[in-house]
Design an enzyme around this catalytic site. Structure first.
Site, PDB file in Angstrom:
ATOM      1  CE  LYS A   1     -52.992 -14.145  12.378  1.00  0.00           C
ATOM      2  NZ  LYS A   1     -52.117 -13.605  13.367  1.00  0.00           N
TER       3      LYS A   1
ATOM      4  CE  LYS B   1     -41.934  -9.117  14.811  1.00  0.00           C
ATOM      5  NZ  LYS B   1     -43.032  -9.483  15.634  1.00  0.00           N
TER       6      LYS B   1
ATOM      7  CE  LYS C   1     -43.795 -19.367  13.113  1.00  0.00           C
ATOM      8  NZ  LYS C   1     -43.651 -18.297  14.055  1.00  0.00           N
TER       9      LYS C   1
HETATM   10  P1  ADP Z   1     -43.105 -15.000  13.869  1.00  0.00           P
HETATM   11  O1  ADP Z   1     -43.421 -13.534  13.691  1.00  0.00           O
HETATM   12  O2  ADP Z   1     -42.032 -15.446  12.957  1.00  0.00           O
HETATM   13  O3  ADP Z   1     -44.358 -15.848  13.795  1.00  0.00           O
HETATM   14  P2  ADP Z   1     -43.338 -15.433  16.675  1.00  0.00           P
HETATM   15  O4  ADP Z   1     -44.517 -14.514  16.749  1.00  0.00           O
HETATM   16  O5  ADP Z   1     -43.571 -16.906  16.817  1.00  0.00           O
HETATM   17  O6  ADP Z   1     -42.534 -15.150  15.321  1.00  0.00           O
HETATM   18  O7  ADP Z   1     -42.282 -14.930  17.737  1.00  0.00           O
HETATM   19  C1  ADP Z   1     -41.678 -15.713  18.734  1.00  0.00           C
HETATM   20  C2  ADP Z   1     -40.797 -14.823  19.579  1.00  0.00           C
HETATM   21  O8  ADP Z   1     -39.761 -14.240  18.778  1.00  0.00           O
HETATM   22  C3  ADP Z   1     -41.559 -13.647  20.215  1.00  0.00           C
HETATM   23  O9  ADP Z   1     -41.079 -13.485  21.541  1.00  0.00           O
HETATM   24  C4  ADP Z   1     -41.183 -12.462  19.378  1.00  0.00           C
HETATM   25  O10 ADP Z   1     -41.156 -11.281  20.143  1.00  0.00           O
HETATM   26  C5  ADP Z   1     -39.777 -12.834  18.868  1.00  0.00           C
HETATM   27  N1  ADP Z   1     -39.600 -12.286  17.519  1.00  0.00           N
HETATM   28  C6  ADP Z   1     -40.189 -12.722  16.384  1.00  0.00           C
HETATM   29  N2  ADP Z   1     -39.805 -12.011  15.314  1.00  0.00           N
HETATM   30  C7  ADP Z   1     -38.925 -11.083  15.762  1.00  0.00           C
HETATM   31  C8  ADP Z   1     -38.178 -10.032  15.145  1.00  0.00           C
HETATM   32  N3  ADP Z   1     -38.232  -9.815  13.839  1.00  0.00           N
HETATM   33  N4  ADP Z   1     -37.385  -9.272  15.927  1.00  0.00           N
HETATM   34  C9  ADP Z   1     -37.306  -9.486  17.268  1.00  0.00           C
HETATM   35  N5  ADP Z   1     -37.987 -10.456  17.905  1.00  0.00           N
HETATM   36  C10 ADP Z   1     -38.790 -11.253  17.186  1.00  0.00           C
END
Ligand code: ADP
Length: 337
Positions: free
Chosen positions: A120, A202, A205
């Site tokens: 960040k 990747k 959101k």
């Molecule tokens: P975001 O990146 O959308 O904010 P989070 O950080 O809330 O997602 O992730 C929640 C869970 O989903 C974590 O355990 C993370 O490892 C998994 N996750 C999120 N995005 C991916 C992705 N593109 N591929 C595989 N796992 C993911």
């Protein structure tokens, strides 16, 4: 004295899900699928981490809506509330008390090294103190339920290390002869590929490149048709292993279908438009049952609230047992019953 570890106790599975946006297929293949698989096997607490979400989402209507949506999504995807507990993090406010106690045990320098925080900073953001303390609250979330198995992706390993350090430090300082906290193990989920978003980065959101688990109709079609591909002409052979569309097909298709589509890529005469149409069908079929279940659940909001209420009751019961010992070990006197 050695802190209790999961080698001599029954596993307790804990994990938090952030309600800061709609859950996407990266979350599904990276976490939710494994959560659903695990929850019937051991004592399990899954909580919707709305306190954590407040570090980035400060809109009451959206936070409340996403929180309910996570519950709906989990139930639709197969979470069985008879077998495990699903609840709101804020229904166990004791967790913030434990996080405060942990704050007093955490060197600022350790949190400054946290990758998520450093990311960040490097993006030029000025993170709030909640974001800085994110791993401390996460540690409280795990330790307050006596969690021993924490199903996480590899990206969360550092936070689990901070949690283990905190449990050990607390025990060393406050309860050396009769350790109060159990040092958990990370359970790094296997077979977790990074799911690419529609722009090839990747899926996240934060990047606005997601396909929602419950997207359908025109919304789903538009996203799939917008997946970024190279400009190899239709008639030429293509390498499936370098294609974002194929990376998703691999997740949704059965092995035979995946092999057939890979062969079509290599043979040529098969365009990205064909692949996207196949992907669209595969996604539709994969989540069809869950989508039906979700619609039925949407008509029963009271049932969903009851599931969260009962989960919260169980979570609180467990948390209060540990907090009583934490308070006593730290000298925080309580005057009420
Ligand atoms: P975001 O990146 O959308 O904010 P989070 O950080 O809330 O997602 O992730 C929640 C869970 O989903 C974590 O355990 C993370 O490892 C998994 N996750 C999120 N995005 C991916 C992705 N593109 N591929 C595989 N796992 C993911």
């Amino acid at each position: 004295m050695e802190s209790p570890s999961n080698s001599n106790t029954q596993p307790v599975v804990v994990s938090g899900i952030q309600p800061s946006g709609s859950l996407h297929i990266g979350n599904y293949f990276g976490a939710i699928r494994q959560h659903i698989e695990l929850h019937t096997k051991h004592e399990t607490y899954y909580f919707i981490v709305n306190y954590h979400a407040l570090t980035s989402l400060q809109n009451a209507e959206a936070l409340a809506r996403y929180s309910r949506d996570v519950a709906l999504d989990y139930l639709a995807l197969g979470f069985d509330p008879e077998k495990a507990s699903l609840f709101l993090q804020s229904d166990v406010p004791e967790v913030t008390e434990l996080a405060w106690i942990f704050d007093t045990l955490t060197p600022v320098s350790q949190l400054e090294k946290a990758v998520a925080y450093k990311d960040k900073l490097s993006q030029g953001m000025s993170p709030n103190a909640g974001l800085f303390n994110y791993p401390v609250l996460q540690a409280a979330d795990i330790l307050i339920y006596g969690g021993t198995l924490v199903p996480v992706g590899a990206d969360q390993k550092q936070n689990i290390e901070i949690c283990r350090d905190l449990a050990q430090r607390f025990n060393d300082r406050f309860s050396p002869d009769d350790p109060v906290l159990t040092v958990p193990d990370p359970y790094i989920m296997k077979d977790v590929a990074i799911v690419p978003g529609i722009d090839g980065q990747k899926m996240s959101k934060s990047y606005n490149n997601t396909i929602g688990i419950f997207d359908e109709g025109k919304v789903l079609k538009k996203k799939v048709m917008n997946i970024l591909t190279d400009s190899t002409p239709l008639e030429e052979p293509k390498n499936p292993d370098r294609c974002n569309v194929f990376a998703l097909i691999r997740l949704f298709g059965d092995p035979e279908t995946v092999d057939q589509i890979a062969a079509a890529y290599r043979a040529g005469g098969y365009g990205y438009g064909h692949a996207k149409t196949e992907l669209l069908e595969l996604i539709g079929a994969y989540f069809e049952d869950a989508r039906e279940r979700r619609k039925a659940l949407e008509a029963r909001p009271e049932f969903v609230m009851d599931v969260l209420r009962e989960g919260g009751r169980r979570g609180r019961e467990k948390a209060r047992e540990i907090m009583e010992r934490v308070r006593s070990a730290t000298g925080l006197i309580t005057t009420y019953e």
